[in-house]
Design a protein around this motif. Structure first.
Motif, PDB file in Angstrom:
ATOM      1  N   SER A 221       0.815  -1.213   0.000  1.00 53.68           N
ATOM      2  CA  SER A 221       0.000   0.000   0.000  1.00 53.68           C
ATOM      3  C   SER A 221       0.850   1.264   0.000  1.00 53.68           C
ATOM      4  N   ARG A 222       2.136   1.112   0.299  1.00 50.87           N
ATOM      5  CA  ARG A 222       3.035   2.273   0.287  1.00 50.87           C
ATOM      6  C   ARG A 222       3.510   2.617  -1.121  1.00 50.87           C
ATOM      7  N   ASN A 223       3.227   1.722  -2.067  1.00 48.14           N
ATOM      8  CA  ASN A 223       3.636   1.965  -3.454  1.00 48.14           C
ATOM      9  C   ASN A 223       2.467   2.553  -4.239  1.00 48.14           C
ATOM     10  N   HIS A 224       2.695   3.645  -4.893  1.00 50.87           N
ATOM     11  CA  HIS A 224       1.621   4.254  -5.685  1.00 50.87           C
ATOM     12  C   HIS A 224       2.148   5.006  -6.900  1.00 50.87           C
ATOM     13  N   ALA A 225       3.426   4.819  -7.214  1.00 52.87           N
ATOM     14  CA  ALA A 225       4.038   5.585  -8.307  1.00 52.87           C
ATOM     15  C   ALA A 225       3.335   5.359  -9.638  1.00 52.87           C
ATOM     16  N   LEU A 317      -3.682  -2.914 -10.387  1.00 58.00           N
ATOM     17  CA  LEU A 317      -4.828  -3.010  -9.494  1.00 58.00           C
ATOM     18  C   LEU A 317      -4.528  -2.600  -8.053  1.00 58.00           C
ATOM     19  N   ALA A 318      -3.496  -3.179  -7.445  1.00 54.06           N
ATOM     20  CA  ALA A 318      -3.229  -2.903  -6.029  1.00 54.06           C
ATOM     21  C   ALA A 318      -3.034  -1.415  -5.773  1.00 54.06           C
ATOM     22  N   GLU A 319      -2.383  -0.726  -6.705  1.00 57.95           N
ATOM     23  CA  GLU A 319      -2.138   0.704  -6.539  1.00 57.95           C
ATOM     24  C   GLU A 319      -3.362   1.537  -6.891  1.00 57.95           C
ATOM     25  N   LEU A 320      -4.225   1.015  -7.758  1.00 58.38           N
ATOM     26  CA  LEU A 320      -5.417   1.766  -8.166  1.00 58.38           C
ATOM     27  C   LEU A 320      -6.321   2.104  -6.992  1.00 58.38           C
ATOM     28  N   TYR A 321      -6.320   1.241  -5.991  1.00 57.51           N
ATOM     29  CA  TYR A 321      -7.195   1.488  -4.854  1.00 57.51           C
ATOM     30  C   TYR A 321      -6.822   2.761  -4.103  1.00 57.51           C
ATOM     31  N   THR A 322      -5.652   3.330  -4.366  1.00 62.18           N
ATOM     32  CA  THR A 322      -5.283   4.592  -3.717  1.00 62.18           C
ATOM     33  C   THR A 322      -6.155   5.746  -4.203  1.00 62.18           C
ATOM     34  N   VAL A 323      -6.757   5.617  -5.383  1.00 62.51           N
ATOM     35  CA  VAL A 323      -7.627   6.680  -5.892  1.00 62.51           C
ATOM     36  C   VAL A 323      -9.097   6.344  -5.680  1.00 62.51           C
ATOM     37  N   VAL A 345      -7.089  -2.277   2.856  1.00 64.86           N
ATOM     38  CA  VAL A 345      -5.980  -1.594   3.521  1.00 64.86           C
ATOM     39  C   VAL A 345      -6.032  -0.086   3.316  1.00 64.86           C
ATOM     40  N   PHE A 346      -6.730   0.363   2.259  1.00 66.18           N
ATOM     41  CA  PHE A 346      -6.842   1.798   1.996  1.00 66.18           C
ATOM     42  C   PHE A 346      -8.042   2.429   2.694  1.00 66.18           C
ATOM     43  N   ALA A 347      -8.655   1.674   3.600  1.00 68.02           N
ATOM     44  CA  ALA A 347      -9.755   2.194   4.413  1.00 68.02           C
ATOM     45  C   ALA A 347     -10.914   2.686   3.551  1.00 68.02           C
ATOM     46  N   ILE A 348     -11.364   1.805   2.651  1.00 66.18           N
ATOM     47  CA  ILE A 348     -12.535   2.077   1.823  1.00 66.18           C
ATOM     48  C   ILE A 348     -13.496   0.900   1.932  1.00 66.18           C
ATOM     49  N   PRO A 349     -14.805   1.123   1.735  1.00 59.90           N
ATOM     50  CA  PRO A 349     -15.740  -0.002   1.755  1.00 59.90           C
ATOM     51  C   PRO A 349     -15.416  -0.993   0.629  1.00 59.90           C
ATOM     52  N   VAL A 350     -15.576  -2.278   0.932  1.00 65.18           N
ATOM     53  CA  VAL A 350     -15.280  -3.338  -0.029  1.00 65.18           C
ATOM     54  C   VAL A 350     -16.550  -4.148  -0.264  1.00 65.18           C
TER      55      VAL A 350
END
Length: 429
Positions: A221-225, A317-323, A345-350
Motif C-alpha cells: 500500500s506504500r507503493n503508488h508511483a 490493481l493494487a495501486e489503483l485502490y489509492t484513488v 488496507v486503503f480504508a474504503i468499503p469493499v
C-alpha cells in the motif's frame, strides 16, 4: 507410521497420472499441466550446477499466486537479513507460475513435478533444501515424505482448517493426520485453526501467527508511483474501482451502476486482460451507450465524470485502490472472490459477491462490517447508492475495513522468527 489412506494414495497416484497423460490431448487443462512441465528437471539441473556455495537453502511452495503473496513478506524479511540465502519457488498452477516466474529473489521458479516417488527423489536431490516452507495448503505426500526422509525441515504457514474442507472427512482424517505430523512447525492463520490442529489432528507444534498477506498488503500500500498520474484526474470525485471482474461481475455491476442518479466515477479492471475480454467489455459498454477509454490510450481529453476508465494492462490493481472511494472485488459470482485485502488496507468499503466462503479473510471482513456481501444487482445498487450519497457512512465503513487489516498485521515476524531458529540450528549443526 503411514495411514492406510496414504498407502492407497502411493499405490493409486501413478495409475491416475498415467491415465491423465493418456487423456491430456482431450482436455486443455491436462494438456497444459503436462506441456509446461516438459524439460523441468533439465532446466533445474542447469541452474543447480551453477549455484554458489550457501549456508542455507529454502524452498517455498505455493499452489498459486494468492498463496505466494502470503510468502512474499517472509521472503523479503529473510533476504534482507541473509542476502546469500538460496531460494527456490515452486507453483502448482500455471497462473501462479506465469505471474511470478521472474521473481527476482528466487534462484529458480518452477512448476512442481507430478507427485511420484521418483520425481520427489529427483527434485529433492537437485534442490538440496534445508527448509521447505509450504504456504497454506497443497499437500503432495511423496514430496513431503522424501523431504522428511532427507532431513529437510518442514514448515506450514498461514494454515487454515475450514469446516467444509476435506480434512474433516472421517475417511480422510488419518490421511491428513499423517501429513500434518510430517511438519516440524505449523503457523496458523487464527487461534481457531490452532485449536483444530491440536484437538482434531493431535499436532502440538502449532502456533497462531496470522496471515502474512496482511503484512504484504500493508507493505504494497506504500507503493503508488504507477497511478500518480491518475490522482489529479479523480481528485475530489467519488470513485468506484471494480477489480478482477469477470463477465458476470461486469453485468451485475453495470446494471446496478446505471440505475444510480448520482454515479461514482468508474474504473474497471478485468480479471484477465486479454483482447477477447476487452473487446467483449467495450462492446457491452457500447450497447449501454456508455463511453470508455483504455488506460493505454489515456490522453488529456479523458473526463472521469463522463467516461469509464478500462485498465488494459497488468500491474495496476493494487495501486489503483489509492484513488478509490469504494471497491467492488470480482469473482464472487463465480468460483470465489478475489483479493479483498488489497482495497481494505486503503480504508474504503469493499463490496463482493456471494461466493466468498473459500476466503477466510473475506468472511472475516464481512463479519467485521468492513465488507459488504451482495447477492444481486438490486443489493449492489442499494449499497452503491448508500456509499455514493452518504459520505459519513462510506468513511465509517472504510475505517472499519482499514482497521481490520492493520490489527491483523504481524504474522511475518512470527514466521520469520521460526525460520531464523531453524537457520541458527542448521548453522550450529
Amino acid at each position: 507410521m503411514h495411514s492406510s489412506a496414504l498407502s492407497i494414495y502411493k499405490l493409486l497416484f501413478p495409475a491416475l497420472l498415467g491415465a491423465a497423460k493418456l487423456l491430456n490431448r482431450l482436455h486443455p487443462r491436462l494438456r497444459t499441466f503436462f506441456s509446461v512441465r516438459k524439460g523441468l528437471f533439465e532446466e533445474l539441473e542447469k541452474t543447480a550446477g551453477m549455484l554458489p556455495p550457501s549456508v542455507f537453502r529454502m524452498w517455498v511452495h505455493a499452489a498459486s499466486v494468492g498463496e505466494f503473496e502470503q510468502a512474499r513478506p517472509v521472503i523479503a524479511a529473510l533476504k534482507e537479513k541473509h542476502p546469500d540465502m538460496i531460494l527456490f519457488v515452486s507453483f502448482l498452477s500455471d497462473s501462479g507460475y506465469n505471474a511470478r516466474k521472474n521473481f527476482p529473489d528466487a534462484t529458480a521458479v518452477f512448476y512442481l513435478p507430478p507427485d511420484t516417488a521418483h520425481n520427489a527423489k529427483r527434485l529433492i536431490a537437485l534442490l538440496l533444501p534445508d527448509l521447505l516452507l509450504l504456504m497454506r495448503y497443497d499437500f503432495w505426500p511423496n514430496h513431503l515424505l522424501e523431504a522428511k526422509k532427507r532431513g529437510v525441515k518442514l514448515m506450514l504457514a498461514a494454515a487454515v482448517l475450514q469446516t467444509h474442507a476435506p480434512y474433516f472427512n472421517p475417511l480422510l482424517n488419518s490421511f491428513y493426520r499423517t501429513i500434518f505430523h510430517l511438519f516440524d512447525s505449523i503457523y496458523t492463520a487464527s487461534e481457531k485453526d490452532s485449536t483444530a490442529f491440536r484437538e482434531l489432528f493431535g499436532c502440538m507444534r502449532v502456533e497462531t501467527a496470522g496471515d502474512p498477506r496482511f503484512d504484504q498488503v500493508v507493505l504494497r500500500s506504500r507503493n503508488h508511483a504507477r497511478v500518480d498520474h491518475l490522482k489529479p484526474l479523480f481528485e475530489n470525485l467519488t470513485v468506484l474501482v471494480a477489480g478482477s471482474v469477470w463477465e458476470k461481475d461486469e453485468t451485475v455491476l453495470l446494471d446496478a451502476w446505471q440505475t444510480l442518479a448520482k454515479r461514482p466515477s468508474l474504473i474497471m479492471v478485468p480479471h484477465q486482460v486479454t483482447p477477447e475480454n476487452l473487446a467483449h467489455l467495450e462492446a457491452d459498454l457500447l450497447k449501454r451507450s456508455l463511453s470508455s477509454v483504455r488506460i493505454s490510450q489515456l490522453n488529456d481529453s479523458f473526463d472521469p465524470r463522463q467516461q469509464i476508465l478500462i485498465i488494459d494492462q497488468t500491474g495496476y490493481l493494487a495501486e489503483l485502490y489509492t484513488v478509490a472511494s469504494m471497491a467492488y472485488v470480482g469473482g464472487g459470482f463465480g468460483v470465489n472472490v478475489h483479493n479483498t485485502l488489497e482495497p481494505a488496507v486503503f480504508a474504503i468499503p469493499v463490496l463482493f459477491g456471494p461466493r466468498y466462503h473459500n476466503s477466510p479473510e473475506a468472511e472475516d471482513l464481512a463479519a467485521s462490517g468492513g465488507g459488504t456481501v451482495i447477492h444481486n444487482g438490486n443489493e449492489l445498487a442499494a449499497a452503491l447508492k448508500t456509499f455514493s450519497d452518504e459520505s459519513a457512512k462510506r468513511v465509517a465503513t472504510g475505517e472499519i475495513a482499514g482497521r481490520f487489516v492493520r490489527e491483523r498485521a504481524g504474522a511475518t515476524a512470527i514466521i520469520v522468527n521460526g525460520i531464523e531458529r531453524e537457520y541458527a540450528a542448521h548453522i550450529r549443526g
